[in-house]
Write an enzyme that holds these catalytic residues in place. Structure first.
Site, PDB file in Angstrom:
ATOM      1  N   LYS A  13       0.826  -1.210   0.000  1.00  0.00           N
ATOM      2  CA  LYS A  13       0.000   0.000   0.000  1.00  0.00           C
ATOM      3  C   LYS A  13       0.865   1.266   0.000  1.00  0.00           C
ATOM      4  CE  LYS A  13      -2.183  -1.095   3.845  1.00  0.00           C
ATOM      5  NZ  LYS A  13      -1.556  -2.375   4.246  1.00  0.00           N
ATOM      6  N   ARG A  88      -9.110   0.419  10.127  1.00  0.00           N
ATOM      7  CA  ARG A  88      -8.589  -0.932  10.302  1.00  0.00           C
ATOM      8  C   ARG A  88      -9.573  -1.815  11.056  1.00  0.00           C
ATOM      9  NH1 ARG A  88      -2.807   0.164   9.688  1.00  0.00           N
ATOM     10  NH2 ARG A  88      -1.566  -1.726   9.887  1.00  0.00           N
ATOM     11  N   ARG A 127      11.635  -6.363   4.050  1.00  0.00           N
ATOM     12  CA  ARG A 127      11.399  -4.924   3.913  1.00  0.00           C
ATOM     13  C   ARG A 127      12.421  -4.127   4.726  1.00  0.00           C
ATOM     14  NH1 ARG A 127       5.539  -2.384   4.818  1.00  0.00           N
ATOM     15  NH2 ARG A 127       5.717  -3.136   6.961  1.00  0.00           N
ATOM     16  N   ARG A 158      11.993  -2.466  10.339  1.00  0.00           N
ATOM     17  CA  ARG A 158      11.041  -2.040  11.355  1.00  0.00           C
ATOM     18  C   ARG A 158      10.943  -3.122  12.420  1.00  0.00           C
ATOM     19  NH1 ARG A 158       5.649  -0.155   8.187  1.00  0.00           N
ATOM     20  NH2 ARG A 158       4.734  -1.301   9.929  1.00  0.00           N
ATOM     21  N   ARG A 169       0.438  -9.518  13.385  1.00  0.00           N
ATOM     22  CA  ARG A 169      -0.205  -8.453  12.592  1.00  0.00           C
ATOM     23  C   ARG A 169      -1.102  -9.059  11.515  1.00  0.00           C
ATOM     24  NH1 ARG A 169       4.680  -5.505  10.407  1.00  0.00           N
ATOM     25  NH2 ARG A 169       3.233  -4.047   9.462  1.00  0.00           N
TER      26      ARG A 169
HETATM   27  P1  AMP Z   1       1.307   0.185   9.177  1.00  0.00           P
HETATM   28  O1  AMP Z   1       2.480   1.041   8.881  1.00  0.00           O
HETATM   29  O2  AMP Z   1       0.045   0.628   8.487  1.00  0.00           O
HETATM   30  O3  AMP Z   1       1.585  -1.294   8.972  1.00  0.00           O
HETATM   31  O4  AMP Z   1       0.995   0.372  10.745  1.00  0.00           O
HETATM   32  C1  AMP Z   1       1.943   0.026  11.733  1.00  0.00           C
HETATM   33  C2  AMP Z   1       1.275  -0.132  13.079  1.00  0.00           C
HETATM   34  O5  AMP Z   1       0.672   1.109  13.466  1.00  0.00           O
HETATM   35  C3  AMP Z   1       0.137  -1.144  13.137  1.00  0.00           C
HETATM   36  O6  AMP Z   1       0.610  -2.474  13.314  1.00  0.00           O
HETATM   37  C4  AMP Z   1      -0.641  -0.637  14.355  1.00  0.00           C
HETATM   38  O7  AMP Z   1       0.021  -0.962  15.562  1.00  0.00           O
HETATM   39  C5  AMP Z   1      -0.547   0.870  14.186  1.00  0.00           C
HETATM   40  N1  AMP Z   1      -1.671   1.394  13.363  1.00  0.00           N
HETATM   41  C6  AMP Z   1      -1.601   1.972  12.135  1.00  0.00           C
HETATM   42  N2  AMP Z   1      -2.819   2.330  11.711  1.00  0.00           N
HETATM   43  C7  AMP Z   1      -3.690   1.977  12.678  1.00  0.00           C
HETATM   44  C8  AMP Z   1      -5.104   2.056  12.821  1.00  0.00           C
HETATM   45  N3  AMP Z   1      -5.881   2.588  11.861  1.00  0.00           N
HETATM   46  N4  AMP Z   1      -5.658   1.569  13.960  1.00  0.00           N
HETATM   47  C9  AMP Z   1      -4.915   1.045  14.947  1.00  0.00           C
HETATM   48  N5  AMP Z   1      -3.565   0.912  14.869  1.00  0.00           N
HETATM   49  C10 AMP Z   1      -2.958   1.377  13.744  1.00  0.00           C
END
Ligand code: AMP
Length: 222
Positions: A13, A88, A127, A158, A169
């Site tokens: 994404k 989410r 990644r 990360r 996740r």
């Molecule tokens: P991402 O970079 O989108 O994979 O997000 C990394 C982490 O940020 C996720 O594993 C969650 O811990 C937190 N996170 C990001 N977006 C959300 C969301 N909309 N709701 C809750 N936690 C989020």
């Protein structure tokens, strides 16, 4: 054009969003990037979010909603926006519906990037993110090129891309986020896109969907 990017972690994404910003002028609003930036800047919100992210859990809805509200209120969104990583959960989607209607914004499409689980694990474990620019690469599928002008020492993995956290996740995605596909299918705004193969091919598939959406919008306007 106001869009949502839906799909499991590692579906691409963020990478595809970069190209969409360049070509369509939409603003990417990535909750993950925003939270990581809060953690880097050691804000109060960052301190709350850090443990959840580290463990691969979702950050509480109220924290996320507050952050998104501010971003929507203060950004220049004339050409529309692309929500990446939000909503989410069904709860977040319901609140988003309310925010959109209060703003008078229309949701034009939800792009659902589809990638099988074994492929996602491979992608996430390879990644690497640039500390300086925040751009994502993959050590095999998408290494930085000369044009990216990246110092290899700035690339890091990360914390939440480590294997155990990745599996958690992906489970959370299955249980909490995947039901959103049906939620948006019912609203007739979901578009499934095959997210496998080369980045450029995935991008072409996304463009096909967006170009169709834009044509329909123009027809409606005329
Ligand atoms: P991402 O970079 O989108 O994979 O997000 C990394 C982490 O940020 C996720 O594993 C969650 O811990 C937190 N996170 C990001 N977006 C959300 C969301 N909309 N709701 C809750 N936690 C989020």
């Amino acid at each position: 054009m106001n869009l949502i990017f839906l799909g499991p972690p590692g579906a691409g994404k963020g990478t595809q969003a970069q190209r969409l910003m360049r070509d369509y002028g939409v603003i990417q609003i990535s909750t993950g990037d925003m939270l990581r930036s809060h953690i880097r800047q050691k804000t109060e919100l960052g301190a709350i979010a850090e443990r959840y992210i580290h463990d691969g859990n979702l950050v509480p809805d109220d924290v996320i909603i507050e952050m998104i509200k501010k971003e929507l209120d203060y950004s220049d969104l004339e050409n529309g926006y692309l929500l990446d990583g939000f909503p989410r959960t069904i709860g977040q989607a319901v609140i988003l519906d309310k925010m959109l209607s209060e703003r008078g914004d229309r949701l034009d499409g939800v792009l659902v990037l589809d990638v099988p689980k074994d492929e996602l694990v491979k992608r996430l474990s390879g990644r690497r993110v640039c500390r300086k620019t925040g751009k994502s690469f993959h050590i095999i599928y998408n290494p930085p090129t000369e044009a990216d002008n990246i110092n290899p020492d700035d690339l890091y993995q990360r914390d939440d891309d480590k294997e155990e956290t990745v599996l958690r996740r992906l489970n959370i995605y299955e249980n909490e986020t995947k039901p959103l596909i049906d939620y948006y299918k019912n609203k007739k705004v979901a578009f499934k896109i095959d997210g496998t193969g080369k980045l450029v091919d995935v991008y072409k598939r996304i463009q096909n969907v967006l170009d169709t959406l834009l044509k329909t919008e123009n027809l409606k306007a005329n």
